[in-house]
Write an enzyme that holds these catalytic residues in place. Structure first.
Site, PDB file in Angstrom:
ATOM      1  CG  ASP A  63      -6.752   3.645  -1.713  1.00  0.00           C
ATOM      2  OD1 ASP A  63      -6.299   3.088  -2.736  1.00  0.00           O
ATOM      3  OD2 ASP A  63      -7.433   3.045  -0.866  1.00  0.00           O
ATOM      4  CG  ASP A  87      -7.209  -5.943  -0.647  1.00  0.00           C
ATOM      5  OD1 ASP A  87      -7.084  -6.453   0.495  1.00  0.00           O
ATOM      6  OD2 ASP A  87      -6.851  -4.786  -0.907  1.00  0.00           O
TER       7      ASP A  87
END
Length: 850
Positions: free
Chosen positions: A67, A477
């Site tokens: 992405d 993350d």
């Protein structure tokens, strides 16, 4: 190939080759030096993989899209992957967001990507990338609208489709009401299919003030029925899926000239994928939102295209509200046996994601795991995650959870068309793959890390300390790592606090055992986790601050943190507009707001020599403190940009008050450049030879030089690139080429403190890039002054002779570098004292910074 440093005890250092011949680009007046580029190994992916495709005609050829981190090719069935988009530039970073990818079903050399990261106000128009050599090179064809590789609904697809009978024809679904488009010249030009009746109507949250969920995913997939054409002639029957809760699947039977909604189709949910088996069954998984993060309801349907009959085949139907709390998305059909299909959950976060397999076209299903009386869990698999040991996220889960997990956000699930025993799927952290699906029923499958070579992490902070590991990172993350080996994946290290993202990492320059970090936390799920961590063991063990600055939010936090030079004070600036910059002298037991008007959210750093000094930059003003961060004074320096995109600055090690500011800038204000201060931020001088800079860092000085090498990302003489200066900014050498630009790489940059020429670059989706001067790289051992691969009293005597002037050079070719025992660029009595302590056993490791 990236080399691996040899290890002789703990005192081996490598010196990169110094190129004496520099290659000028006279037309642009930029000096360049060849560099070799690769990644610091994190492995496992480190980010979301929304799409995987196999070539239907070439064995072992597969592609994966990300992405925000480009696209990858595998030529060994998904065992290893190669990045295809390292060439994406800083200005065109949006091309690194891939909204769709398709392998040509006729010519395996052809590959197409639909690129563009955001379809909202943040983004620019997208492009179709076309390759005729499997992604080694691309042609870029601009589109008159935006794509959304990192927008909601990126798990749906594929939007691009190549006619399997006449591969000069492509169809492309688009976002934001742009509808369906067609190309008849291999993707070079496109025209809108004006007869297509529905460009999509679904908008998840029209009132989203973040400008994210208030957008239309549009036409989300296109599927050809190969049986309706012959080689060389256009396929006649085509299906398209649309983000619409009423009528979402359309069919053309005249090659795309006209379209009608397929009768009898389900409604009330969104079709995630549409795949057609060789027996004419169209399978469609549904989710009640676009995904990939949410959805609490879903079904799986199949259409018999011969009879027009729809059948619900959900493993757990949406009517079973006690057990179906998720939607479906991933879908795979076995090309060898079209009755074997697999589907996945999309939004099952707890206790884990699901995958089901059916051998009878969806009549019955077998789950990859099940509960045998809560909380006992029975898995049909084990996970070998030794290739990426961080995938357990530093946690030991209790049943029914496991660690690692199958994962959530499973939007892509594929069976190798040439090998029914091989399947793989993408989740929020990367790819897991299986090579022995024939062991499904026996419960003896092995899932393994399927994303070797995929480096998709978003890098937030990089530090190269003078001792210990060559690199420490803070990542989005997946926390970050102590990189004890740059060529091997590391275990999850940043525990207590276990922060999902560590936005800043720092250490005390004169006490490098002491480390600090800060990052994000969600207090709803982790109420006892605070956002600052402290270590007295070079990051091997951590403890969290017992308190937080007053007013911290439930989620997020981030920001920057700085330890003073001796580790006795820490300044923390959360990335929260209403929380002040604070300091602590008791490792986070208490936090006190600083005085002096430092704006909330400012970047903060420490002086690397004087423990009394801290610095801050915010809203275009620079601030300095001389009392360990208690009070700050606003600098009188003028002309600094007030509108900027990075605000990055750093202080130079070994030099008090020496600061470099690389803040980026804004088009509206138009103030760009690189600034330097040698008086602790009281005044700044703008460099005339740098047009623009977004980040700055420092590394080991060039041989014969005393000032550390400076690295920037920016524009010099009108040319964008990564640059190094060996003479305190007087001149610059461009160290990257057109093939290595890494998109939106402006988070952090640092040279290696112990290896001249080596640089680490923090990218936004391409991982940690490592560059070194191309060519041979001689190695030497610190303290070995005569080149006999040992450090002893003979070397000690040689250093004494050198310091008193009895000799002017050492017997070893690299003796000058080997004698600099604290790697400060100078050989003096301090190195001699360190040498004595080392031989007496008072210190155990070189280099040593007292």
């Amino acid at each position: 190939m990236r080399r691996k440093l040899s290890a002789i005890g703990s005192i081996v250092v490598a010196l990169s080759l110094i190129f004496t011949t520099l290659l000028p680009v006279t037309s642009m007046a930029v000096t360049t030096q060849p560099y070799t580029w690769g990644n610091v190994k994190i492995e496992g992916g480190g980010g979301y993989i929304p799409g995987i495709v196999f070539s239907p005609i070439e064995k072992n050829l597969a592609y994966a899209r990300t992405d925000m981190g480009g696209a990858y090719r595998s030529t060994d069935g998904g065992n290893t992957w190669t990045q295809l988009l390292n060439w994406v530039t800083y200005e065109n970073y949006g091309l690194a967001g891939v909204d769709s990818i398709v392998a040509d079903p006729v010519d395996s050399n052809r590959l197409y990507l639909q690129c563009g990261m955001y379809s909202n106000s943040w983004g620019t128009n997208g492009a179709v990338l076309r390759s005729t050599d499997k992604g080694k090179t691309f042609e870029v064809f601009d589109l008159p609208f935006k794509a959304g590789g990192n927008m909601p609904g990126r798990n749906m697809g594929e939007r691009l489709a190549v006619d399997p009978n006449k591969n000069s024809i492509l169809f492309m679904g688009t976002r934001e009401g742009e509808g369906l488009w067609k190309s008849t010249d291999y993707g070079a030009t496109w025209s809108k299919v004006t007869s297509f009746p529905n460009p999509g109507t679904y908008i998840q949250d029209p009132n989203d003030t973040n400008d994210y969920l208030n957008h239309n995913p549009g036409v989300v997939w296109v599927t050809f029925d190969k049986r309706s054409g012959t080689p060389g002639n256009a396929t006649q029957t085509i299906y398209a899926g649309v983000a619409d809760l009423n009528e979402s699947i359309y069919r053309s039977t005249d090659g795309g000239a006209t379209w009608v909604a397929v009768p009898g189709q389900p409604s009330g949910m969104l079709p995630q994928h549409g795949k057609l088996s060789s027996t004419g069954m169209l399978y469609v998984p549904y989710n009640n939102t676009q995904g990939p993060y949410d959805g609490d309801k879903g079904d799986v349907w199949k259409l018999n295209t011969a009879t027009g009959v729809w059948t619900m085949i959900s493993p757990i139907p949406s009517t079973d509200t006690a057990n179906c709390y998720f939607g479906y998305s991933g879908l795979a059909i076995d090309a060898q046996d079209p009755n074997t299909i697999m589907v996945s959950s999309l939004s099952s976060w707890w206790p884990d994601g699901y995958i089901w397999r059916s051998k009878d076209a969806g009549a019955t299903w077998s789950p990859i795991w099940r509960l045998d009386g809560y909380p006992t869990r029975v898995n049909r698999y084990t996970i070998d995650y030794s290739a990426a040991p961080w995938l357990d996220f530093g946690e030991l889960k209790q049943e029914p959870e496991t660690s690692p997990k199958i994962g959530a956000m499973i939007g892509s699930l594929e069976i190798d068309p040439f090998n029914s025993n091989r399947f793989m799927f993408g989740n929020g952290a990367g790819i897991l793959s299986c090579e022995n699906a024939d062991k499904w029923d026996e419960g003896k499958m092995v899932l393994k890390v399927g994303s070797i070579g995929i480096e998709e992490t978003s890098v937030l902070s990089l530090v190269s300390p003078p001792v210990g590991p060559h690199l420490v990172s803070g990542l989005g993350d997946i926390a970050g790592f102590i990189h004890t080996d740059l060529n091997e994946a590391q275990p999850w290290t940043f525990k207590q606090p276990n922060l999902s993202s560590n936005s800043c990492v720092d250490y005390a320059e004169n006490n490098p055992q002491f480390w600090v970090r800060c990052g994000d936390v969600d207090k709803q799920w982790n109420p006892n986790t605070n956002r600052t961590g402290f270590s007295y063991s070079r990051g091997e063990n951590w403890f969290q601050g017992n308190s937080e600055p007053s007013g911290m939010p439930m989620t997020g936090g981030g920001g920057t943190i700085a330890a003073n030079a001796d580790g006795t004070a820490v300044v923390y600036s959360p990335a929260v507009s209403y929380v002040p910059v604070c300091y602590t002298t008791d490792n986070g037991n208490t936090w006190t707001p600083v005085q002096g008007g430092v704006p909330n959210g400012s970047k903060v750093r420490s002086d690397r020599v004087n423990p009394n000094k801290f610095y801050a930059f915010g809203n275009g003003d620079f601030y300095y403190s001389n009392d360990k961060g208690k009070t700050f004074t606003k600098s009188a320096a003028a002309g600094l940009p007030k509108n900027y995109n990075t605000g990055n600055f750093k202080a130079v090690f070994g030099r008090e008050g020496d600061i470099w500011l690389a803040p980026g800038g804004s088009q509206a204000e138009g103030i760009y450049g690189l600034w330097h201060s040698t008086d602790g931020g009281v005044s700044f001088t703008k460099l005339s030879n740098v047009d623009r800079s977004e980040m700055v860092g420092f590394g080991m000085a060039a041989p014969g030089e005393t000032y550390p090498a400076i690295y920037i990302q920016g524009i010099v003489n009108g040319v964008r690139g990564f640059y190094r200066s060996d003479d305190a900014g007087a001149s610059w050498v461009k160290i990257n080429d057109n093939a290595n630009q890494f998109g939106n790489a402006d988070a952090d940059i640092t040279g290696d403190r112990r290896v001249y020429g080596r640089v680490y670059i923090g990218t936004n989706g391409f991982g940690i890039k490592m560059g070194e001067p191309a060519g041979s790289i001689p190695e030497y051992m610190l303290g070995d002054l005569n080149g006999d691969n040992s450090v002893n009293t003979i070397d000690y005597a040689l250093m004494k002779m050198y310091l008193i002037g009895s000799i002017e050079e050492f017997p070893s070719e690299n003796g000058i570098e080997a004698a600099d025992l604290n790697v400060d660029g100078v050989i003096n009595s301090l190195d001699f004292a360190i040498f004595k302590q080392y031989l007496l056993g008072l210190i155990s490791e070189l280099p040593y910074s007292p």
